[in-house]
Design an enzyme around this catalytic site. Structure first.
Site, PDB file in Angstrom:
ATOM      1  N   ASP A 151      35.848  36.826  41.152  1.00 17.78           N
ATOM      2  CA  ASP A 151      36.329  37.884  40.277  1.00 17.78           C
ATOM      3  C   ASP A 151      35.316  39.005  40.075  1.00 17.78           C
ATOM      4  O   ASP A 151      35.611  40.174  40.345  1.00 17.78           O
ATOM      5  CB  ASP A 151      36.719  37.275  38.923  1.00 17.78           C
ATOM      6  CG  ASP A 151      37.176  38.311  37.924  1.00 17.78           C
ATOM      7  OD1 ASP A 151      38.398  38.513  37.790  1.00 17.78           O
ATOM      8  OD2 ASP A 151      36.330  38.950  37.273  1.00 17.78           O
ATOM      9  N   VAL A 179      40.590  40.242  37.424  1.00 17.27           N
ATOM     10  CA  VAL A 179      41.090  40.211  38.805  1.00 17.27           C
ATOM     11  C   VAL A 179      41.749  38.858  39.094  1.00 17.27           C
ATOM     12  O   VAL A 179      42.855  38.795  39.624  1.00 17.27           O
ATOM     13  CB  VAL A 179      39.960  40.506  39.805  1.00 17.27           C
ATOM     14  CG1 VAL A 179      40.473  40.401  41.238  1.00 17.27           C
ATOM     15  CG2 VAL A 179      39.375  41.884  39.559  1.00 17.27           C
ATOM     16  N   ASP A 180      41.076  37.782  38.731  1.00 13.50           N
ATOM     17  CA  ASP A 180      41.676  36.463  38.895  1.00 13.50           C
ATOM     18  C   ASP A 180      42.978  36.362  38.110  1.00 13.50           C
ATOM     19  O   ASP A 180      43.976  35.819  38.592  1.00 13.50           O
ATOM     20  CB  ASP A 180      40.714  35.381  38.400  1.00 13.50           C
ATOM     21  CG  ASP A 180      39.729  34.932  39.465  1.00 13.50           C
ATOM     22  OD1 ASP A 180      40.029  35.111  40.658  1.00 13.50           O
ATOM     23  OD2 ASP A 180      38.668  34.400  39.104  1.00 13.50           O
ATOM     24  N   HIS A 181      42.947  36.844  36.881  1.00 16.64           N
ATOM     25  CA  HIS A 181      44.112  36.718  36.006  1.00 16.64           C
ATOM     26  C   HIS A 181      45.326  37.452  36.589  1.00 16.64           C
ATOM     27  O   HIS A 181      46.422  36.893  36.681  1.00 16.64           O
ATOM     28  CB  HIS A 181      43.776  37.284  34.626  1.00 16.64           C
ATOM     29  CG  HIS A 181      44.698  36.843  33.542  1.00 16.64           C
ATOM     30  ND1 HIS A 181      44.371  35.889  32.620  1.00 16.64           N
ATOM     31  CD2 HIS A 181      45.962  37.217  33.239  1.00 16.64           C
ATOM     32  CE1 HIS A 181      45.388  35.694  31.790  1.00 16.64           C
ATOM     33  NE2 HIS A 181      46.362  36.500  32.145  1.00 16.64           N
ATOM     34  N   ALA A 184      46.898  35.829  39.615  1.00 21.98           N
ATOM     35  CA  ALA A 184      47.829  34.759  39.264  1.00 21.98           C
ATOM     36  C   ALA A 184      49.235  35.310  39.092  1.00 21.98           C
ATOM     37  O   ALA A 184      50.221  34.713  39.552  1.00 21.98           O
ATOM     38  CB  ALA A 184      47.370  34.065  37.987  1.00 21.98           C
TER      39      ALA A 184
END
Length: 407
Positions: A151, A179-181, A184
């Site tokens: 991220d 970014v990860d969130h 998803a």
């Protein structure tokens, strides 16, 4: 599709009856599958023998020794741990996929192919209705193809840090793994679109969600501003590149964020705080003018708000249609009466987690069960797939199946 013998088959929700094999770890993949679970999908989480890395990313830890980080993105799932590099592990996975709608993984590109689990060569011919979702850092090809992604590294590479922070601190990582969130949610959207298309074609397909693409998509409006002006976006602290006043300001007892979008809201604000002269000042008559004189405007607003209590100011301005809110800490955010009203925190036994952001009127979702312990449901899952107790015991003896958490 009906699966009456499966422990997760009859959970209520819009996705009831959907079965997902979750090979992902850390954040983006697990958060995607947690959202699917919250809305009724049966999620089978298959961890490597070493476990999902987030189990150890603490303190704090829960009563089972798992990090709070792990619990944040893994509720509602059933779990087992298996060595997919072993041919027996691969064959066991094939058995599980027979009854699955979706498989999601976030291995470095090439890993699944090395194990004989490549989508095009192995899974698609055998399971033509399977939706296969790959979450990666950069995709499998191109100049950065196949590299791992993280991220904060993507925030740096894709320009997000360059527009976050101020001159004093310099470019700064956004405080949540944004970014990860969002990846998803990209994966979730792609899976749901592929499932919808399968109703028409009868065929599955490969869905790809990359941290790189997601991070680039977050550059709104900064990328558009640069594309049309040629000016390189810079650090503005909490301010907005296209709107003013749109920033944080200090009251007598704390910070507030004032988000005025149009001239009508600006006039209301000026009248309320006794600064009618600002609304008549040519420097502040339009948003474009306010942007040009942002520093002078901010000074006037700081002076006007310095004697106000933040909660009183926010309550009164919001009631007349001026967007403003207190800058809360995390505990203060959850202590808000509206957070309780919206179900922002869910509790099951000792588990506490964030509530569901998507609310459906006829088929509402809900948190189904506490996050699983390492290898907790292996016997149950394999029994549903037709494995005998002897089969399960043999897989354990061969080192394919693991039920003891790694040290």
């Amino acid at each position: 599709m009906e699966r009456p013998t499966h422990a997760g088959a009859h959970a209520p929700g819009a996705l009831a009856g959907l079965r997902v094999i979750d090979l992902s770890r850390v954040l983006a993949g697990p958060l995607c599958t947690q959202m699917l679970s919250d809305h009724g999908a049966d999620i089978i989480k298959i961890e490597p023998p070493s476990g999902d890395e987030t189990r150890s990313l603490g303190p704090p830890f829960d009563k089972h020794g798992d990090a709070a980080y792990f619990t944040a993105v893994n509720r509602g799932k059933r779990a087992m741990a298996m060595n997919l590099a072993d041919p027996a592990g691969r064959d066991t996975l094939f058995r599980l996929i027979e009854d699955a709608d979706v498989l999601i993984e976030n291995f470095v590109p090439g890993t699944m192919a090395r194990w004989g689990l490549d989508y095009e060569a192995s899974l698609k011919p055998r399971f033509p209705r399977l939706i296969y979702c790959a979450v990666t850092g950069f995709g499998a090809d191109g100049p950065l193809g196949g590299l791992p992604g993280y991220d904060a590294v993507l925030q740096a590479m894709c320009g997000l840090m360059s527009v976050n922070g101020d001159e004093a601190c310099g470019p700064t990582r956004i405080g949540v793994p944004i970014v990860d969130h969002l990846t998803a949610y990209v994966a979730l959207t792609g899976i749901l679109m592929a499932l919808n298309e399968r109703h028409v074609s009868g065929h599955g397909q490969r869905v790809e969600a990359t941290l790189f693409d997601t991070a680039m998509s977050l550059l709104v409006p900064h990328a558009a501003n640069w594309m049309y002006s040629g000016a390189v976006p810079g650090l503005l602290g909490s301010a907005h590149p296209n709107i003013a006043p749109y920033d944080k300001f200090a009251c007598a007892d704390g910070l507030v964020f004032l988000g005025i979008l149009n001239d009508r809201q600006f006039m209301k604000f000026c009248r309320f705080v006794g600064m009618e002269q600002l609304a008549e000042d040519a420097r502040f008559a339009t948003n474009a003018a306010r942007l040009q004189h942002r520093t002078a405007l901010s000074g006037e607003i700081e002076a006007a708000l310095s004697g106000w209590s933040r909660d009183a100011l926010c309550a009164q301005l919001m009631r007349i249609g001026v967007p403003i809110g207190p800058v809360n800490t995390v505990p203060e955010a959850f202590a808000q009466a509206h957070a309780a009203h919206r179900g922002a925190c869910v509790e099951m036994g000792a588990y506490r987690g964030i509530g569901l952001p998507a609310v459906l009127s006829r088929t509402p979702g809900s948190a189904k069960r506490e996050p699983p312990r390492f290898g907790e449901h292996a016997s149950q899952i394999l029994g549903e797939a037709g494995f005998s107790e002897l089969d399960v015991r043999q897989l354990m003896e061969q080192g394919v199946l693991h039920q003891s958490a790694p040290p």
